[in-house]
Design an enzyme around this catalytic site. Structure first.
Site, PDB file in Angstrom:
ATOM      1  CG  HIS A  95       2.119   1.111   7.665  1.00  0.00           C
ATOM      2  ND1 HIS A  95       3.266   0.631   8.252  1.00  0.00           N
ATOM      3  CD2 HIS A  95       2.535   1.879   6.636  1.00  0.00           C
ATOM      4  CE1 HIS A  95       4.322   1.084   7.603  1.00  0.00           C
ATOM      5  NE2 HIS A  95       3.906   1.851   6.612  1.00  0.00           N
ATOM      6  CD  GLU A  96       0.399   2.463   3.783  1.00  0.00           C
ATOM      7  OE1 GLU A  96       0.992   3.561   3.751  1.00  0.00           O
ATOM      8  OE2 GLU A  96       1.000   1.370   3.664  1.00  0.00           O
ATOM      9  CG  ASN A 110      -0.451   7.853  -3.068  1.00  0.00           C
ATOM     10  OD1 ASN A 110       0.731   8.008  -3.320  1.00  0.00           O
ATOM     11  ND2 ASN A 110      -1.112   6.750  -3.362  1.00  0.00           N
ATOM     12  CB  ALA A 162      -0.899   0.013   1.238  1.00  0.00           C
TER      13      ALA A 162
HETATM   14  N1  BES Z   1       5.452   3.985   1.765  1.00  0.00           N
HETATM   15  C1  BES Z   1       5.240   2.593   1.755  1.00  0.00           C
HETATM   16  C2  BES Z   1       5.042   2.021   0.374  1.00  0.00           C
HETATM   17  C3  BES Z   1       6.299   1.938  -0.456  1.00  0.00           C
HETATM   18  C4  BES Z   1       7.231   0.970  -0.202  1.00  0.00           C
HETATM   19  C5  BES Z   1       6.529   2.811  -1.481  1.00  0.00           C
HETATM   20  C6  BES Z   1       8.380   0.901  -0.950  1.00  0.00           C
HETATM   21  C7  BES Z   1       7.683   2.756  -2.231  1.00  0.00           C
HETATM   22  C8  BES Z   1       8.615   1.788  -1.965  1.00  0.00           C
HETATM   23  C9  BES Z   1       4.036   2.221   2.607  1.00  0.00           C
HETATM   24  O1  BES Z   1       3.752   3.092   3.639  1.00  0.00           O
HETATM   25  C10 BES Z   1       4.372   0.902   3.238  1.00  0.00           C
HETATM   26  O2  BES Z   1       5.215   0.857   4.059  1.00  0.00           O
HETATM   27  N2  BES Z   1       3.704  -0.159   2.819  1.00  0.00           N
HETATM   28  C11 BES Z   1       3.947  -1.480   3.308  1.00  0.00           C
HETATM   29  C12 BES Z   1       2.874  -1.935   4.221  1.00  0.00           C
HETATM   30  C13 BES Z   1       3.157  -1.835   5.673  1.00  0.00           C
HETATM   31  C14 BES Z   1       2.024  -2.416   6.472  1.00  0.00           C
HETATM   32  C15 BES Z   1       4.469  -2.415   6.104  1.00  0.00           C
HETATM   33  C16 BES Z   1       3.955  -2.421   2.132  1.00  0.00           C
HETATM   34  O3  BES Z   1       3.719  -1.968   1.016  1.00  0.00           O
HETATM   35  O4  BES Z   1       4.219  -3.602   2.337  1.00  0.00           O
HETATM   36 ZN    ZN Z   2       4.933   2.984   5.333  1.00  0.00          ZN
END
Ligand code: BES
Ligand code: ZN
EC number: 3.4.11.-
Length: 961
Positions: free
Chosen positions: A385-386, A353, A350
Site C-alpha cells: 500500500h505505502e 512519507n 503506516a
Molecule cells: N496515508 C495513510 C496514513 C494516514 C492515515 C495518515 C490517516 C494520516 C491519517 C497511509 O497510506 C494508510 O492508508 N495507512 C493505512 C494502511 C493501509 C494498508 C490501509 C493505515 O494506517 O491503516
Molecule cells: Zn494510504
C-alpha cells in the site's frame, strides 16, 4: 542555531495543568455514570484548534484572509531550508521535551499582496529583529523587500500572519526567515516523540507524522498538498544517533553549537513534493539493507528487533514489491533510496512519507515465533500500500484533500496486487471482497452515508480533512477502482494510469484528470463501453450508496434500486443521478459464463437471463461489481439447493457473496430472514475460508443483537452443530493440532473453526484452549502456535479469573515484540469479570500502561465483550472531554471508537442515551468522529426495528434447525 530557544512559561504551566488534570481524572474513575458525569463537568478542554479538535472559542465570523482556512493563491514556495534540533532528554526545569528550529523559505509572488500567510501551529517564535516573528528579504538585491508592519499567530486557522508596509511585487522572489521552538510531545502528530525501554533504560525517538495538516507543527510552511516545493533539510542530533529524512545524507559531521558537541546531518534536497510527505527522525535504531537495481532499501527498527531479525521479512519483500510497481506503472522508482522504519508509537498503521515510510511496529516487524499468518499478510499488504503511494499520491498528488478517496482508494486496491506479487500462493486478490467490499457495504447502505467525492469548498478545517480518512474513501474507493479496472480490462486501466503519472509527475491533479487519461486509453483500444469513463464513474463517485440489482429469471427483467439497510430510513441527500447507476454485470447461467451486460436506467429486459427447469442464474461474478444482487424466489431456492447439493459449482467468492447478500437483503426486508438463515445450512459441508468468514461476520450481527436475550441458547446450539464438522476437519488435517494447515486461507479457517467451536461451547475446544494456556502458565514456555494465540488466549482468559488475567498482563508488559503484546491486549478484554474490565478500561488512559496509539482500540475490544459493553460505554461518555482532548489526534481512531462502543445498541433506552451523549457533548464536539455519531444513531434505530420484527422468527428457526 543560536540562543533564545527556551520553552515559553505558559506552555510549561499548561502542560503541568494538563498532566495533573489527567492524573486526577484517572484516579477519579468509578463505574456509576451519573456521579462520574457530575465530577467531570469541569474537565480539560482542548486548548486550541488541534488536529481534530474544534476550537474552544468560535471566532466571530470574519472575512479576513487569516480567518479563512485555505491559503490565498498569491504566494508559491520554491524551496525551503529547514534545520531542526530535537532534544531527546527533558528540560530539567520545565520537564518538557522540545525541539528548536530555523527555517527559510524562498517563495514567488504570483499576485501582488501586502499580506503573508504561512501555516504554523503550536510553534513559539524568536523575534529576529526584537519586534517581528520573521524576517523578510528580497532574493533579487535590486528590489527592496517590504517591511513587516505587524506580525502575529492566528491560532484557530493555524497561521503565522505578516502584514507588510507595501506590496510584494508580482513575479519577484523573496526569502522569509524564522527561528522557533516547539514541544516534542507524545501526541503522535507533527514532530513528536516516541519512547521505549531497552535494557532497563528509557529511550526516546524524535519522529514525525505530517499528514494531513501537521507539517505546520514542525516548521512554518505553506501546508497544502498543491504547494509543492524542494526541501533542504538539516538535522542536529546527539553524536552517535541516526538522523533520517526523505533524502539521502549529503554530509554528516560533528559540530559545536552553543557549547554542545552535536552531530549535524545535511540531507540532499528532496524532489519537488508536498509538505505532508516530509519526515524527520532521530533515533539510535539499527538497520538492515540491500540494493535492488540501484535503489538502496533499508529497514530500521529498535536494535533488539533488528538483532532478532524481525526486519528480515519486510526487507525481503520490499524489493519484489517495488519492482512490481515499477512494472505496473511503467515508471522507475523516482528516488535513490527507500527507507522503512518501525516506531514504538505511531497513530495510523503506516505513512507513505516519500523515501522514508513510517510504520507502527506491528505493521512492519515479523517474527516466526510470534507472528501469525494474518500478521504476516498485514505486513505484506501494508508495505505494498505505502509503496504504491510512492507514485500514486507522492509523484502525482491530488490538488486538495477532497479527492483523498482517489489517493487512498487507489492504494487500497493495488495493495492486493503488490502483495500478491510477494506472496503468490495466498489468494490475496480475492480477499478484497471481504476486507473492503463487505466492510464498506455496511456503512454505505446507511442513509447517513456520503458520496466518495466531496466538493473542495466543503473541506476546510483540519477536522474535516481528518474525517475523510474513512471506510468510504479507503474501501469504497478500492472497490469502485477494482470494478473500473475490470470493465476497462487491466491493460487499458494500466495504460491510462501510466499516462496520468507521466503527465502530472511532480505536480498535482484532480480525479477527473485520471478519467480523462483512462478515456484516451479506452479510445485507443478495443474496449467497448456504454458511455464515457467519466459518465459511468460519476454514477459511482458523485452519489452515495450502491444499487441492489434484482434479476427476475422468469421475466428476464433486470432492475436496480438504491440499497438501504433500513428501508424506512429517510434519504435526504438528493442525487444528481436519482440513485441510478451504470452497472456492469458479469454473470453465469448454471455452469456457463455468459456475455457481460450493462444495466442503465431503472430496468431493462435481458432475455438471456430467463431461466427455467433446473437452470439458475448467478450475477456479479467474483463480486467485481460494487452492488448486491437479488433474485426471484424461485432462483434463490435453486441457488440454495446448489449450495447444499453441489456447492463447488458456484465460485468460492460468490458463495461468500450469496450468504452476505442474503443476510443484508433480509435486513432490508427484501427477502425473508428465514431464507438468509437457510444459506448457512450448507456450511456443514463447506471447508473454504471465504464463505465461512462471510457467514461469521453476518452471524456476528446476530450475536450482537441476541447475546443478551433468549435467542442466544438455540442459536449457540445451531452454530455448534454447524461448526463441529469443520473443527473435526482441521483436527484431522493438523494431526490433532500438531501441525499448521499448508494453505494460507486454510490457516485462517482453522482459526475460525476453533474460535466458533469454543464460542459455541464445544467442550473439546474449550478444554484444548485452557490446557494450552495452563501449560504456558505453568512452564512459562509458550507452545501455542502464533496463528492460534489470539483465540486461545481469549478463550482461556474468558474461562478463567484474576490469575489468568494477571499472567497475561505480565506477559503483555514483558513482551519484546509488539505483535505478541497486541494479541495479549485484545485477549485481556475477553475476561468476564467486570472489575477486571473496569480496571483495564482505566489503564487505557494511562500511557505508561497502554500506549496512546492503542487506547481507543482497547476500549473497543472491551465493548465487543458482552460483559464489557456497558462498562465501556459508561467509561467513554463519562470521560469524553478528556478522551477527546488527549486522544483526538488520530484520524481513524475516533470513528472506530464511537462505532465500536455503540454497535450492540438495539434498545430504545440505548438510543436515548446515545442522543443524550450527542447533545451533552455538542460544545466539545466529536472531531473526526462526527459522522460516526450519526451512523451510530441510524444503526441503533434500525437495530431496534429489526429485533422487533425478527426475534420470533429467528428463535423459531434456530429451534427447528
Ligand atoms: N496515508 C495513510 C496514513 C494516514 C492515515 C495518515 C490517516 C494520516 C491519517 C497511509 O497510506 C494508510 O492508508 N495507512 C493505512 C494502511 C493501509 C494498508 C490501509 C493505515 O494506517 O491503516
Ligand atoms: Zn494510504
Amino acid at each position: 542555531m543560536g540562543k533564545g530557544f527556551f520553552i515559553g512559561k505558559t506552555v510549561g504551566i499548561m502542560a503541568i495543568i494538563l498532566g495533573s488534570a489527567a492524573l486526577a481524572t484517572i484516579i477519579a474513575l468509578s463505574v456509576v455514570y451519573s456521579q462520574e458525569k457530575a465530577k467531570n463537568n469541569n474537565q480539560v478542554l482542548p486548548t486550541d484548534g488541534g488536529t481534530t479538535s474544534s476550537p474552544p472559542v468560535t471566532p466571530p465570523p470574519s472575512n479576513e484572509p487569516w480567518d479563512r482556512y485555505r491559503l490565498p493563491k498569491s504566494l508559491v514556495p520554491v524551496h525551503y531550508n529547514v534545520t531542526l534540533w530535537p532534544r531527546l532528554t527533558e528540560d530539567a526545569t520545565t520537564k518538557l521535551y522540545i525541539f528548536t528550529g530555523e527555517s527559510s523559505v524562498e517563495f514567488e509572488c504570483t499576485e501582488e499582496t501586502d499580506l503573508i500567510l504561512i501555516h504554523s501551529n503550536k510553534l513559539n517564535y524568536t523575534k529576529l529583529d526584537n519586534v517581528h516573528l520573521a524576517r523578510l528579504t528580497s532574493v533579487n538585491s535590486e528590489v527592496k523587500a517590504p517591511s513587516i508592519k505587524n506580525s502575529w499567530l492566528q491560532n484557530v486557522t493555524q497561521y503565522l500572519v505578516l502584514q507588510l508596509d507595501v506590496k510584494l511585487i508580482k513575479d519577484h522572489k523573496y526569502h522569509l526567515e524564522t527561528k522557533f521552538q516547539g514541544e516534542l510531545a507524545n501526541d503522535l502528530g507533527g514532530f513528536y516523540r516516541s519512547e521505549y525501554m531497552e535494557d532497563g533504560i528509557k529511550k526516546v525517538v524524535a519522529t514525525t507524522q505530517m499528514q494531513p495538516t501537521d507539517a505546520r507543527k514542525a516548521f512554518p510552511c505553506f501546508d497544502e498538498p498543491a504547494m509543492k516545493s524542494v526541501f533542504y533539510i538539516t538535522l542536529i542530533h546527539d553524536v552517535g544517533t541516526v538522523a533520517l529524512s526523505n533524502g539521502e545524507v549529503k554530509q554528516s559531521s560533528n559540530v559545536t553549537i552553543d557549547g554542545h558537541n552535536v552531530q549535524m546531518t545535511i540531507f540532499e534536497p528532496t524532489k519537488k513534493m508536498s509538505t505532508y510527505l516530509l519526515a524527520f527522525i532521530v533515533s539510535d535504531f539499527d538497520f538492515i539493507s540491500n540494493t535492488v537495481d540501484g535503489v538502496l532499501i533499508r529497514i530500521f527498527a529498535r536494535k533488539p528487533a533488528i538483532a532478532a531479525k524481525q526486519g528480515d521479512y519486510a526487507l525481503n519483500k520490499t524489493g519484489p514489491i517495488l519492482k512490481f510497481f515499477e512494472k505496473y506503472y511503467n515508471s522507475s522508482y523516482p528516488l535513490p533510496k527507500s527507507d522503512q522504519i518501525a516506531l514504538p508509537d505511531f497513530n495510523a498503521g503506516a505513512m507513505e512519507n516519500w523515501g522514508l515510510i513510517t510504520y507502527r511496529e506491528t505493521a512492519l516487524l515479523y517474527d516466526e515465533a510470534f507472528s501469525s499468518n494474518s500478521n504476516k499478510q498485514r505486513i505484506a499488504t501494508i508495505i505494498a500500500h505505502e509503496l504504491a503511494h510512492m507514485w500514486f499520491g507522492n509523484l502525482v498528488t491530488l490538488r486538495w484533500w477532497n479527492d483523498l478517496w482517489l489517493n487512498e482508494g487507489f492504494a487500497s486496491y493495488v495493495e492486493y496486487l503488490g502483495a500478491h506479487e510477494a506472496e503468490p500462493d495466498w489468494n490475496l486478490k480475492d480477499l478484497i471482497v471481504l476486507s473492503d467490499v463487505h466492510r464498506v457495504f455496511a456503512v454505505d447502505a446507511l442513509a447517513s452515508s456520503h458520496p466518495l467525492s466531496s466538493r473542495e469548498e466543503d473541506i476546510q478545517k483540519p477536522a474535516q480533512i481528518s474525517e475523510l480518512f474513512d471506510a468510504i474513501s479507503y474501501s469504497k474507493g478500492a472497490s469502485v477502482l477494482r470494478m473500473l479496472s475490470d470493465f476497462l480490462t487491466e491493460d487499458v486501466f494500466r495504460e491510462g494510469l501510466m499516462t496520468y503519472l507521466d503527465t502530472f509527475a511532480y505536480g498535482n491533479a484532480v480525479y477527473t484528470d485520471l478519467w480523462n487519461q483512462l478515456q484516451m486509453a479506452v479510445n485507443a483500444s478495443r474496449t467497448q463501453l456504454p458511455d464515457t469513463v467519466e459518465n459511468i464513474m460519476n454514477t459511482w463517485v458523485l452519489q452515495m450508496g450502491f444499487p441492489v440489482v434484482t434479476i427476475n429469471t422468469t421475466s428476464g427483467v433486470v432492475s436496480q434500486e438504491h440499497f438501504l439497510l433500513d428501508p424506512d430510513s429517510e434519504v435526504t441527500a438528493v442525487s444528481p443521478f436519482k440513485y441510478e447507476w451504470i452497472v456492469p454485470i458479469k454473470w453465469m447461467k448454471t455452469r456457463d459464463i455468459q456475455e457481460p451486460q450493462w444495466l442503465r436506467g431503472k430496468s431493462a429486459t435481458i432475455n438471456e437471463m430467463k431461466a427455467s427447469g433446473g437452470d439458475w442464474v448467478l450475477a456479479n461474478l467474483n463480486v467485481v461489481g460494487y452492488y448486491r444482487v437479488n433474485y426471484d424466489l424461485g432462483n434463490w431456492n435453486r441457488l440454495v439447493e446448489v449450495l447444499s447439493n453441489n456447492h463447488t459449482l458456484i465460485p468460492v467468492i460468490n458463495r461468500a457473496q450469496l450468504v452476505d447478500d442474503a443476510f443484508n437483503l433480509a435486513r432490508a426486508k427484501m427477502i425473508s430472514t428465514v431464507l438468509a438463515l437457510d444459506t448457512t445450512k450448507y456450511l456443514i459441508k463447506e471447508t473454504d475460508y471465504m464463505p465461512w468468514e462471510s457467514a461469521l461476520s453476518n452471524l456476528d450481527f446476530f450475536y450482537l443483537m441476541f447475546d443478551r436475550n433468549e435467542v442466544y441458547g438455540p442459536m449457540q446450539n445451531y452454530l455448534r452443530k454447524q461448526v463441529t464438522p469443520l473443527f473435526e476437519y482441521y483436527k484431522r488435517m493438523t494431526f490433532n493440532w500438531t501441525i499448521v494447515p499448508p494453505g494460507h486461507l486454510d490457516q485462517y479457517n482453522q482459526v475460525n473453526a476453533i474460535s466458533l467451536a469454543c464460542r459455541t461451547g464445544l467442550e473439546e475446544c474449550q478444554n484444548l484452549s485452557q490446557e494450552w494456556f495452563n501449560e504456558w502458565m505453568n512452564s512459562s514456555e509458550n507452545q501455542i502456535h502464533p496463528n492460534l494465540r489470539s483465540t486461545v488466549y481469549c478463550n482461556a482468559i474468558a474461562a478463567g479469573g484474576a490469575q489468568e488475567w494477571e499472567f497475561a498482563w505480565s506477559q503483555f508488559e514483558q513482551a519484546t515484540i509488539a505483535i505478541e503484546a497486541d494479541k495479549l491486549r485484545s485477549a485481556l478484554a475477553c475476561t468476564k469479570q467486570p472489575w477486571l474490565l473496569n480496571r483495564f478500561l482505566e489503564y487505557t488512559l494511562h500511557p505508561d500502561k497502554i500506549r496512546k496509539q492503542d487506547a481507543t482500540s482497547t476500549i473497543v475490544y472491551i465493548a465487543n465483550n458482552v460483559v464489557g459493553q456497558s462498562l465501556a460505554w459508561d467509561f467513554v461518555r463519562a470521560r469524553w472531554s478528556f478522551i477527546f482532548a488527549e486522544y483526538g489526534g488520530g484520524s481513524f481512531s475516533f470513528s472506530n471508537l464511537i462505532n465500536g462502543v455503540t454497535k450492540r445498541f438495539s434498545t430504545e433506552f440505548e438510543l436515548q442515551q446515545l442522543k443524550q451523549f450527542k447533545a451533552e457533548n455538542n460544545v466539545i464536539g466529536f472531531g473526526s468522529g462526527t459522522l460516526a455519531v450519526e451512523q451510530s444513531i441510524e444503526r441503533t434505530v434500525s437495530n431496534i426495528k429489526w429485533i422487533t420484527e425478527n426475534k420470533e422468527n429467528v428463535l423459531n428457526w434456530f429451534n427447528n434447525a
